[in-house]
Structure formats: structure tokens, C-alpha cells
Write a protein that holds these residues in place. Structure first.
Motif, short mmCIF file in Angstrom:
data_model
loop_
_atom_site.label_atom_id
_atom_site.label_comp_id
_atom_site.label_asym_id
_atom_site.label_seq_id
_atom_site.Cartn_x
_atom_site.Cartn_y
_atom_site.Cartn_z
N SER A 22 18.76 -3.72 -30.06
CA SER A 22 18.39 -4.19 -31.44
C SER A 22 17.58 -5.42 -31.53
N ARG A 23 17.02 -5.63 -30.22
CA ARG A 23 16.10 -6.93 -30.60
C ARG A 23 14.90 -6.52 -31.24
N LEU A 24 14.41 -5.58 -31.27
CA LEU A 24 13.18 -5.23 -31.94
C LEU A 24 13.46 -4.00 -32.82
N GLU A 25 13.12 -4.48 -34.22
CA GLU A 25 13.30 -3.22 -35.06
C GLU A 25 11.89 -3.27 -35.87
N LEU A 26 11.43 -2.04 -36.21
CA LEU A 26 10.26 -2.31 -37.22
C LEU A 26 10.63 -2.99 -38.49
N GLY A 27 9.58 -3.74 -39.02
CA GLY A 27 9.77 -4.10 -40.33
C GLY A 27 10.67 -5.43 -40.34
N GLU A 28 11.39 -5.78 -39.03
CA GLU A 28 12.22 -6.81 -38.89
C GLU A 28 11.62 -7.82 -38.16
N LYS A 29 12.15 -8.85 -38.06
CA LYS A 29 11.81 -10.07 -37.30
C LYS A 29 12.60 -9.82 -35.72
N CYS A 30 11.91 -9.99 -34.68
CA CYS A 30 12.82 -10.01 -33.42
C CYS A 30 13.80 -10.90 -33.41
N SER A 31 14.84 -10.41 -32.73
CA SER A 31 15.87 -11.33 -32.74
C SER A 31 16.73 -11.35 -31.42
N PHE A 32 17.22 -12.32 -31.00
CA PHE A 32 17.85 -12.57 -29.64
C PHE A 32 19.27 -12.98 -29.89
N THR A 80 14.72 -23.25 -32.20
CA THR A 80 14.28 -23.66 -33.51
C THR A 80 12.87 -23.98 -33.52
N LEU A 81 12.19 -23.64 -34.60
CA LEU A 81 10.66 -24.10 -34.96
C LEU A 81 10.43 -25.45 -34.15
N GLU A 82 11.37 -26.45 -34.31
CA GLU A 82 11.11 -27.61 -33.99
C GLU A 82 11.00 -28.03 -32.42
N ILE A 125 6.75 -12.34 -28.62
CA ILE A 125 6.61 -12.08 -30.18
C ILE A 125 7.85 -12.87 -31.23
N HIS A 126 8.99 -12.97 -30.58
CA HIS A 126 10.01 -13.86 -31.23
C HIS A 126 9.56 -15.09 -31.31
N PHE A 127 9.27 -15.90 -30.36
CA PHE A 127 8.57 -17.01 -30.34
C PHE A 127 7.26 -17.30 -31.41
N SER A 128 6.50 -16.22 -31.38
CA SER A 128 5.34 -16.34 -32.20
C SER A 128 5.72 -16.30 -33.57
N GLU A 129 7.00 -15.21 -33.89
CA GLU A 129 7.48 -15.22 -35.38
C GLU A 129 7.72 -16.54 -35.67
N SER A 138 0.86 -15.50 -34.71
CA SER A 138 0.16 -14.44 -34.76
C SER A 138 0.11 -13.79 -35.88
N ASP A 139 -0.98 -12.94 -36.04
CA ASP A 139 -1.25 -11.98 -37.29
C ASP A 139 0.05 -11.03 -37.54
N LYS A 140 0.55 -10.81 -38.81
CA LYS A 140 1.51 -10.17 -39.07
C LYS A 140 1.24 -8.68 -38.54
N GLU A 141 -0.02 -8.23 -39.05
CA GLU A 141 -0.32 -6.84 -39.03
C GLU A 141 -0.24 -6.44 -37.32
N TYR A 142 -1.16 -7.37 -36.61
CA TYR A 142 -1.17 -7.37 -35.27
C TYR A 142 0.19 -7.08 -34.71
#
Ligand code: M6R
Length: 612
Positions: A275-285, A291-293, A422-426, A431-435
Motif C-alpha cells: 500500500s506504499r504506492l497507489e495511483l493518485g496518492e502520495k507514496c507513504s511509509f 519531515t520536510l525539515e 519518490i516519497h522523499f521527492s514528494e 520532482s515534476d508531478k506529471e513525471y
């Protein structure tokens, strides 16, 4: 590397010990043995060679006992021979031990014991242990816990790594175990208990495990287990329920585990994605909460691993740098340990290990922790040593990998690294969203694309039939294709014993091309559309010099000079190694089979490299 099994209960221990050793065969070994307590005496049966040989000897040895310890030995100190096989017994014949690891100060201890009148039969480092236990046993005055106290005093003198199981004819109702930097788990049964180097060896009997920590002791009776720290203070311990299915450790109709594991890849990758990657959702662990910080504070990422796991790290580096723009270095764990790496609290160190027990990788992790870095482990084995050392752990969930040559663990490690990137980049917004959306859908399509490759193996078999008698082969690629070339070359070496080298295609002219002559086999991987023409020129250069070529590609190539071409489905170049590695796994497999070799247990190799 060395496997340990133990049993205490109401059943005959021997068949359970032999079955456990068979489950651990994949770890790699050269001799095997068991010790039981029978009629007040320790009875040891051991020999050089396979567990099947030990089984035959045991069937004629009239062994009958409810307690026993067993071992498969991968020789370090002393050649593979009956005399050096474990278990080892002390001079009085009262204490027997099996050991996984290396006792670094065994010479010193041997000298000490020799001065005290002890003699030694083997060339091993292990034989000092039962004798040291006997020495302390005879010097302890109090009667309380004398056996445990003697073991503790002896272990206190050991330097190095060890997982130890000890039995005594004076205490026929208990097994004492202790570990440091070598794996050991205890399986809890009903009126019986089990011990092993890893969980799969006990899955037939139980799913409830205690994972022993470094410097932790357990005294195991048939219906009770007590745990102690280094100072012999008793403590309680939480049991872990492991949901692996015992069937997952069977061959299920396949000729070899390696072949089964190659075919399992669509499914193992689905499990890794979970369930870490689903289309249309942000990746989650679930297991990490960066955090962003924190991610913004990272100045460098180190990916540290050995062998195939390190090759997965190389693909991960490319993904992280492309998607997150964080400088990332990949280092071999045995080098990282001693290269004085520049690591501080702003460095994130990622450790990849299928087994989670690789000594060098664990030591490299401990080093980074000492230097204040955050550590993240990627492992396939729940509760393995590395996962207990790291600040954070994410699991590949690829299911048990038994064959020494890693296949499904590699593809799962790569998938996990890319999802992590991908998770980090989100979080970072780099990264470009479409890519990213397209990359996500490409990842989800991987299992179906792998099915296609798995269903068309005839060209690779034909090629293997042509080249299996050769002595040297070369693998070429650029970018992530070079990462895969390295993995293909390692796979070929380890199971077919054919010398091979992987080169970055652009490096060829700087030396290696001197090796190319008429009839030499060169395997090229060409999946990155930006680099096709460059690599093709290099392939042309080896063809001109008479090389036989196999090209693995997802591009429409017009050149017809190649001897063999394998076309694989197209995908994003970040994840193309997951597809292009599969023909290379098959290539190594079919060549090894053509040569009549044991693909699951290649010579000199061990599945878990638990010594330095
Ligand atoms: O268990 P680990 O992933 O830490 O093992 C690392 C290497 O020993 C391992 O990948 C080895 O290179 C394999 N035999 C390769 O097939």
C-alpha cells in the motif's frame, strides 16, 4: 555461513535437528554435526560433507534423546574435516558447544588453557569455548546457576562474534544460548522449544519467536525460557509472531530455489509495493516519518551494502539523485567500515541487506550511528540484526529467499529504493508531478511486464547452450544499464564459475577492449533511449573485433549484426534494471544448469555472510 539448530522437548531430537539443518543448508557449509545427551553422556556425531551424509550416519548411531544441538560449519579456522566440525566438547566430556562466528583471541585463550592442562584436538577457534566453560565451572564455588555462571564467565573472555549453543551432560534439561554479532532465534513451542540461526528453519514447528539481542543469554528448558543480560540479571522478553508460511520455504515443484525465486518476482514486487504506492496518492511509509525539515537538512545520503544489495543501491542512488537532488554515494560495506567516511548528523545512511545479518553491513551501520548519522535499514527478514540496530527499518516483503544467488530480493530492493526516492521527492517537492505520476504507473505495471519476460525464455536458453563452456564473458552498459551489467556479471560468476567483468561501455576503449578477440562473448544492456547510440557504437567496436554478442534491450534497434537479441518491455529508465536483470538471472541459471552445477548452493559461498 554456519547454521545452528537446537531442540528440547518430549520428542526424539535427532530428526528435528536434521530437518532444521536441512532448512539451513542454503546458508552454505562444508560439514555438519549434532550432539545429544543420552544416558547421562554427551554423544556427538559429525562429519565433513552434506547433511544427507550426517543423516545416514545418525540413522545407524542409535541416537535417542529429547535434547540436542546441531551445526553446519562453513570453515574459517581449520580446513573442512571431521575433526574441525562442530559440536566441540571439553576435555572432561561434560560440555558441548556449537558456534557461529569468529573468536578473535582464541590463540591467547588456547595458551591460557594449555597452561592449565587442557589439550585440543581441532584446528578451530571454537574448541576453546567448551574448555573455558569447564575451567570456570570447576572454579565456581556456589551451586546456584553454576552452569549459566560458567558460560557467562567464559563468554566474558571471548573477543569477536558468536552465536553459541551449549549443552551439558550434568544439566540434561537445559540448553544455554548467547549471541553477539551473529544471528540466533528461539522458537517457542508447546512443551518444547527450538533454536536456530534463522526463522525459516523453525517454521514447520512454530510461528512464535524470541529474537535474541547481542550479549543476551537464554536458558531454555522444554516448558520454560529465562532471559538474562550480560550481568546475569533476569528480564522478560516479548514474543514475536511471524506470519511467513512454511510452504514459502519449499521448492513447490521447481527444480531449484533460484528458479522458483526468479518466477516469484511479479508477486514479490507486488508485495513490496503493497500500500506504499497507489495511483493518485502520495507514496507513504508507515515505518518512517521524515519531515520536510529533516529531509532539507540532509547534506548527503550514503547507501551501504554488499554484493547484490550494493548493486540495488546503485540503482537507488540514481533514483534519489534524479528525483530528490540529494548527493548520494554508494559504498561497499567492508570498505565503508575502514575508509573513515565523512558522516555527521546531516547524513542519512541507508543500509540494504536481504538477510539483515551481513557482518560488514551491520558494522558499517554501527559506525555511522556512532558518528551521529540517522540510519535506515532495508531488509527482507523481519527482526533481523540490522533492523534492530537501525533507527528506522523498511521491509522488502519479498518472502524468504533461499538460493544463495539473490534474485527476487534484488528486484524488491530496487523497487523499494525507487518508491522511497519518490516519497522523499514528494515531501521535498523536487520532482515534476506529471513525471512522478507516470513513474508510479510504470512501477505498478512492472509485475505484468515481468510476466511477459518470464514467459519467453527460449532465446536466453539457446544463448546459454552456445556459451556455457566459455571461460570469460563481458557485460556492458551505461547509466543504470551499467548497474545491471554489474549484477549480471556477479550472478554469472557466483553460480556458473565463469570469469566475467562488467564495464561502463564508455570505459571500454580505456583498456578492457584489449581483451576482446575473435569469439569472446559480450553481453550488452541497452534500455536508456538517451544513451542508445552511444552504447551501440561501443557494441559495434566489439563486433568489429570478432565478439559474439547478446543484446538485451527495450529499444527498436536496426543493427542486425548482433548474434542474439532479447527484447524486453519498455519502461522508465529509473526502473528498467528491474526488467533487464531478469534475462541475466536466467542466463546465469541456464549456464550453471548446462554445466551440471548446484545453482542453489554454489561452492565457497554462503547466503548470510555473518563474518567479516
Ligand atoms: O543478505 P545481504 O543482502 O546483506 O547479502 C549481501 C551479499 O552477500 C549478497 O547479495 C551476495 O552478493 C549474493 N550472493 C548475490 O547473489
Amino acid at each position: 555461513m554456519c547454521g545452528i539448530v537446537g531442540y528440547i522437548g518430549n520428542k526424539n531430537a535427532t530428526p528435528i535437528l536434521i530437518n532444521g539443518l536441512q532448512c539451513l543448508e542454503y546458508r552454505g557449509y562444508d560439514s555438519a554435526g549434532i550432539a545429544i545427551v543420552q544416558n547421562g553422556k554427551i554423544n556427538i556425531v559429525k562429519d565433513k560433507g552434506r547433511v544427507s551424509n550426517l543423516k545416514n550416519i545418525c540413522s545407524n548411531a542409535n541416537l535417542n534423546s529429547n535434547i540436542g544441538i546441531a551445526h553446519t560449519r562453513w570453515a574459517t579456522h581449520g580446513r573442512p574435516a571431521k575433526i574441525n566440525s562442530h559440536p566441540h566438547i571439553d576435555n572432561s566430556g561434560n560440555f558441548a558447544a556449537v558456534h557461529n562466528g569468529i573468536i578473535e583471541n582464541y590463540n591467547e585463550l588456547k595458551e591460557f588453557l594449555t597452561l592449565k592442562g587442557y589439550s585440543f584436538l581441532s584446528e578451530t577457534d571454537t574448541e576453546v569455548i567448551p574448555n573455558l566453560i569447564h575451567y570456570y565451572y570447576t572454579n565456581i564455588i556456589s551451586d546456584n546457576d553454576k552452569f549459566l555462571k560458567a558460560v557467562n564467565s567464559a563468554v566474558d573472555k571471548l573477543r569477536g562474534s558468536y552465536a553459541l549453543e551449549i549443552i551439558s551432560s550434568l544439566y540434561p534439561d537445559q540448553i544455554i544460548v548467547v549471541r553477539k554479532d551473529s544471528p540466533l532465534v528461539i522458537g517457542k513451542g508447546n512443551g518444547e522449544n527450538f533454536i536456530a540461526s534463522d526463522i525459516p528453519a523453525m517454521l514447520y514447528y512454530t510461528k512464535d519467536f524470541y529474537l535474541l539481542e547481542d550479549n543476551e543469554y537464554a536458558v531454555i528448558y522444554k516448558d520454560n525460557i529465562t532471559f538474562f543480560d550480560n550481568f546475569l540479571s533476569e528480564h522478560s522478553k516479548t514474543i514475536k509472531n511471524i506470519e511467513w508460511d512454511a510452504n514459502a520455504t519449499e521448492k513447490n515443484g521447481y527444480e531449484d530455489y533460484m528458479l522458483k525465486e526468479i518466477y516469484e518476482q511479479p508477486n514479490s514486487i507486488r508485495e513490496t509495493i503493497g500500500s506504499r504506492l497507489e495511483l493518485g496518492e502520495k507514496c507513504s511509509f508507515d515505518d518512517i516519518n521524515f519531515t520536510l525539515e529533516y529531509l532539507k537538512s540532509i547534506n548527503k545520503i550514503y547507501i551501504v551494502a554488499c554484493g547484490t544489495a550494493m548493486h540495488a543501491g546503485l540503482v537507488g542512488k540514481n533514483a534519489i539523485e534524479k528525483l530528490c537532488k540529494i548527493p548520494t554515494e554508494v559504498e561497499i560495506a567492508s570498505e565503508f567500515r575502514y575508509c573513515e567516511p565523512i558522516v555527521d548528523k546531516n547524513t542519512l545512511c541507508i543500509y540494504i541487506s536481504q538477510s539483515g545479518e551481513t557482518a560488514d553491513t551491520i558494522a558499517a551501520l554501527k559506525l555511522a550511528k556512532e558518528k551521529g548519522a540517522k540510519t535506515l535499514a532495508i531488509s527482507n527478514v523481519i527482526g533481523s540484526s540490522i533492523t534492530r540496530e537501525a533507527d528506522y527499518t523498511i521491509y522488502t516483503h519479498a518472502g524468504p529467499e533461499i538460493a544463495v544467488a539473490s534474485t527476487k530480493a534484488y528486484t524488491s530492493q530496487v523497487v523499494l529504493m525507487v518508491i522511497l526516492a519518490i516519497h522523499f521527492s514528494e515531501i521535498l517537492g523536487t520532482s515534476d508531478k506529471e513525471y512522478i505520476n507516470k513513474l508510479k504507473s510504470d512501477i505498478l505495471d512492472l509485475p505484468a511486464k515481468i510476466e511477459v519476460i518470464l514467459s519467453e525464455t527460449n532465446i536466453i536458453q539457446e544463448f546459454a547452450n552456445k556459451v556455457y563452456t566459455e571461460h570469460d564473458m563481458y557485460f556492458l552498459g551505461r547509466g543504470t544499464d551499467y548497474d545491471v551489467a554489474m549484477e549480471g556479471s556477479l550472478k554469472l560468476k557466483e553460480i556458473s564459475y565463469i570469469h566475467s567483468e562488467a564495464y561502463a561501455a564508455g570505459e571500454l576503449k580505456h583498456g578492457p577492449i584489449a581483451l576482446i578477440e575473435n569469439g569472446v562473448t559480450v553481453i550488452s544492456i541497452i534500455t536508456n533511449s538517451n544513451l542508445v547510440e552511444k552504447t551501440l557504437s561501443n557494441v559495434q567496436e566489439v563486433i568489429t573485433r570478432g565478439a559474439k554478442t547478446l543484446v538485451i534491450t527495450n529499444q527498436k534497434l536496426t543493427n542486425t549484426d548482433f548474434n542474439f537479441v532479447i527484447t524486453i518491455p519498455e519502461t522508465n529508465s529509473i526502473i528498467s534494471p528491474i526488467l533487464s536483470v531478469i534475462p541475466l538471472q536466467f542466463l546465469a541459471y541456464y549456464i550453471a544448469k548446462n554445466k551440471g552445477l548446484d545453482v542453489d548452493k554454489p561452492r565457497n559461498l554462503a547466503k548470510s555472510v555473518t563474518v567479516e
